[in-house]
Motif scaffolding. Structure first.
Motif, PDB file in Angstrom:
ATOM      1  N   UNK A   1       0.802  -1.116  -0.028  1.00 44.49           N
ATOM      2  CA  UNK A   1       0.070   0.010   0.009  1.00 44.49           C
ATOM      3  C   UNK A   1       0.890   1.329  -0.059  1.00 44.49           C
ATOM      4  N   UNK A   2       1.947   1.177   0.660  1.00 42.55           N
ATOM      5  CA  UNK A   2       2.808   2.385   0.958  1.00 42.55           C
ATOM      6  C   UNK A   2       3.484   2.531  -0.596  1.00 42.55           C
ATOM      7  N   UNK A   3       3.980   1.421  -1.195  1.00 43.25           N
ATOM      8  CA  UNK A   3       4.479   1.683  -2.738  1.00 43.25           C
ATOM      9  C   UNK A   3       3.547   2.180  -3.455  1.00 43.25           C
ATOM     10  N   UNK A   4       2.291   1.711  -3.364  1.00 43.97           N
ATOM     11  CA  UNK A   4       1.386   2.143  -4.559  1.00 43.97           C
ATOM     12  C   UNK A   4       0.953   3.658  -4.404  1.00 43.97           C
ATOM     13  N   UNK A   5       0.920   3.932  -2.922  1.00 46.69           N
ATOM     14  CA  UNK A   5       0.658   5.294  -2.421  1.00 46.69           C
ATOM     15  C   UNK A   5       1.860   6.313  -2.883  1.00 46.69           C
ATOM     16  N   UNK A   6       2.950   5.895  -2.767  1.00 45.83           N
ATOM     17  CA  UNK A   6       4.016   6.580  -3.103  1.00 45.83           C
ATOM     18  C   UNK A   6       4.186   6.762  -4.890  1.00 45.83           C
ATOM     19  N   UNK A   7       3.648   5.804  -5.425  1.00 46.37           N
ATOM     20  CA  UNK A   7       3.722   5.748  -6.835  1.00 46.37           C
ATOM     21  C   UNK A   7       2.765   6.711  -7.411  1.00 46.37           C
TER      22      UNK A   7
ATOM     23  N   UNK B   1       3.551  10.077  -9.480  1.00 41.18           N
ATOM     24  CA  UNK B   1       2.572  10.441 -10.780  1.00 41.18           C
ATOM     25  C   UNK B   1       1.835  11.643 -10.520  1.00 41.18           C
ATOM     26  N   UNK B   2       1.188  12.009  -9.743  1.00 41.34           N
ATOM     27  CA  UNK B   2       0.577  13.183  -9.326  1.00 41.34           C
ATOM     28  C   UNK B   2       1.475  14.497  -9.493  1.00 41.34           C
ATOM     29  N   UNK B   3       2.592  14.193  -8.917  1.00 41.60           N
ATOM     30  CA  UNK B   3       3.762  15.300  -8.868  1.00 41.60           C
ATOM     31  C   UNK B   3       4.356  15.521 -10.099  1.00 41.60           C
ATOM     32  N   UNK B   4       4.333  14.414 -11.105  1.00 40.27           N
ATOM     33  CA  UNK B   4       4.923  14.631 -12.238  1.00 40.27           C
ATOM     34  C   UNK B   4       3.886  15.383 -13.055  1.00 40.27           C
TER      35      UNK B   4
ATOM     36  N   UNK C   1       1.674  17.781 -12.046  1.00 43.16           N
ATOM     37  CA  UNK C   1       1.850  18.925 -11.581  1.00 43.16           C
ATOM     38  C   UNK C   1       3.044  19.687 -12.100  1.00 43.16           C
ATOM     39  N   UNK C   2       4.113  18.943 -11.963  1.00 44.78           N
ATOM     40  CA  UNK C   2       5.197  19.437 -12.758  1.00 44.78           C
ATOM     41  C   UNK C   2       5.038  19.710 -14.278  1.00 44.78           C
ATOM     42  N   UNK C   3       4.702  18.931 -15.048  1.00 43.12           N
ATOM     43  CA  UNK C   3       4.287  19.145 -16.306  1.00 43.12           C
ATOM     44  C   UNK C   3       3.421  20.224 -16.601  1.00 43.12           C
ATOM     45  N   UNK C   4       2.358  20.401 -15.898  1.00 43.52           N
ATOM     46  CA  UNK C   4       1.326  21.394 -16.156  1.00 43.52           C
ATOM     47  C   UNK C   4       2.161  22.602 -15.716  1.00 43.52           C
ATOM     48  N   UNK C   5       2.890  22.791 -14.834  1.00 44.95           N
ATOM     49  CA  UNK C   5       3.528  23.863 -14.697  1.00 44.95           C
ATOM     50  C   UNK C   5       4.748  24.391 -15.524  1.00 44.95           C
ATOM     51  N   UNK C   6       5.298  23.481 -16.073  1.00 45.16           N
ATOM     52  CA  UNK C   6       6.119  23.802 -17.268  1.00 45.16           C
ATOM     53  C   UNK C   6       5.424  24.086 -18.435  1.00 45.16           C
ATOM     54  N   UNK C   7       4.363  23.451 -18.756  1.00 46.12           N
ATOM     55  CA  UNK C   7       3.507  24.033 -19.819  1.00 46.12           C
ATOM     56  C   UNK C   7       3.061  25.445 -19.829  1.00 46.12           C
ATOM     57  N   UNK C   8       2.658  25.845 -18.697  1.00 50.79           N
ATOM     58  CA  UNK C   8       2.060  27.045 -18.243  1.00 50.79           C
ATOM     59  C   UNK C   8       3.291  28.123 -18.471  1.00 50.79           C
ATOM     60  N   UNK C   9       4.531  27.810 -17.887  1.00 48.95           N
ATOM     61  CA  UNK C   9       5.713  28.390 -18.036  1.00 48.95           C
ATOM     62  C   UNK C   9       5.912  28.801 -19.174  1.00 48.95           C
ATOM     63  N   UNK C  10       6.253  27.996 -20.088  1.00 48.67           N
ATOM     64  CA  UNK C  10       6.359  27.680 -21.693  1.00 48.67           C
ATOM     65  C   UNK C  10       5.475  28.720 -22.282  1.00 48.67           C
ATOM     66  N   UNK C  11       4.131  28.745 -22.036  1.00 52.28           N
ATOM     67  CA  UNK C  11       3.016  29.659 -22.682  1.00 52.28           C
ATOM     68  C   UNK C  11       3.553  31.011 -22.307  1.00 52.28           C
TER      69      UNK C  11
END
Length: 77
Positions: A2-8, A12-15, A17-27
């Motif tokens: 359960x801990x590994x799944x939660x961490x995964x 994924x959620x952090x990735x 969020x990062x991708x969305x922030x990067x896209x906003x920055x590029x725009x």
């Protein structure tokens, strides 16, 4: 497990969020560059108009100094 799944899932959620922030920055960067290009073009066009107006004024002054009385009249507003 359960801990590994939660961490995964968190990773994924952090990735995402990062991708969305990067896209906003590029725009934002792209929009800033477009505004800068537009401002530079406007400044160039204004400078060219000023240069034309100044050249026309100089020509009028020269004509007036050469004795062309019509050139000595004040320009229409």
């Amino acid at each position: 497990m359960a801990r590994n799944e939660l961490a995964a899932r968190q990773e994924a959620a952090d990735r995402l969020a990062h991708d969305a922030a990067l896209a906003r920055h590029q725009i934002e960067v792209q929009q800033t560059e477009e505004r800068a290009r537009a401002a530079a073009e406007a400044a160039r066009a204004a400078q060219e108009q000023y240069d034309r107006d100044y050249a026309a004024w100089l020509e009028q002054v020269r004509a007036c100094q050469a004795g062309v009385r019509a050139a000595c009249a004040a320009p229409a507003p």
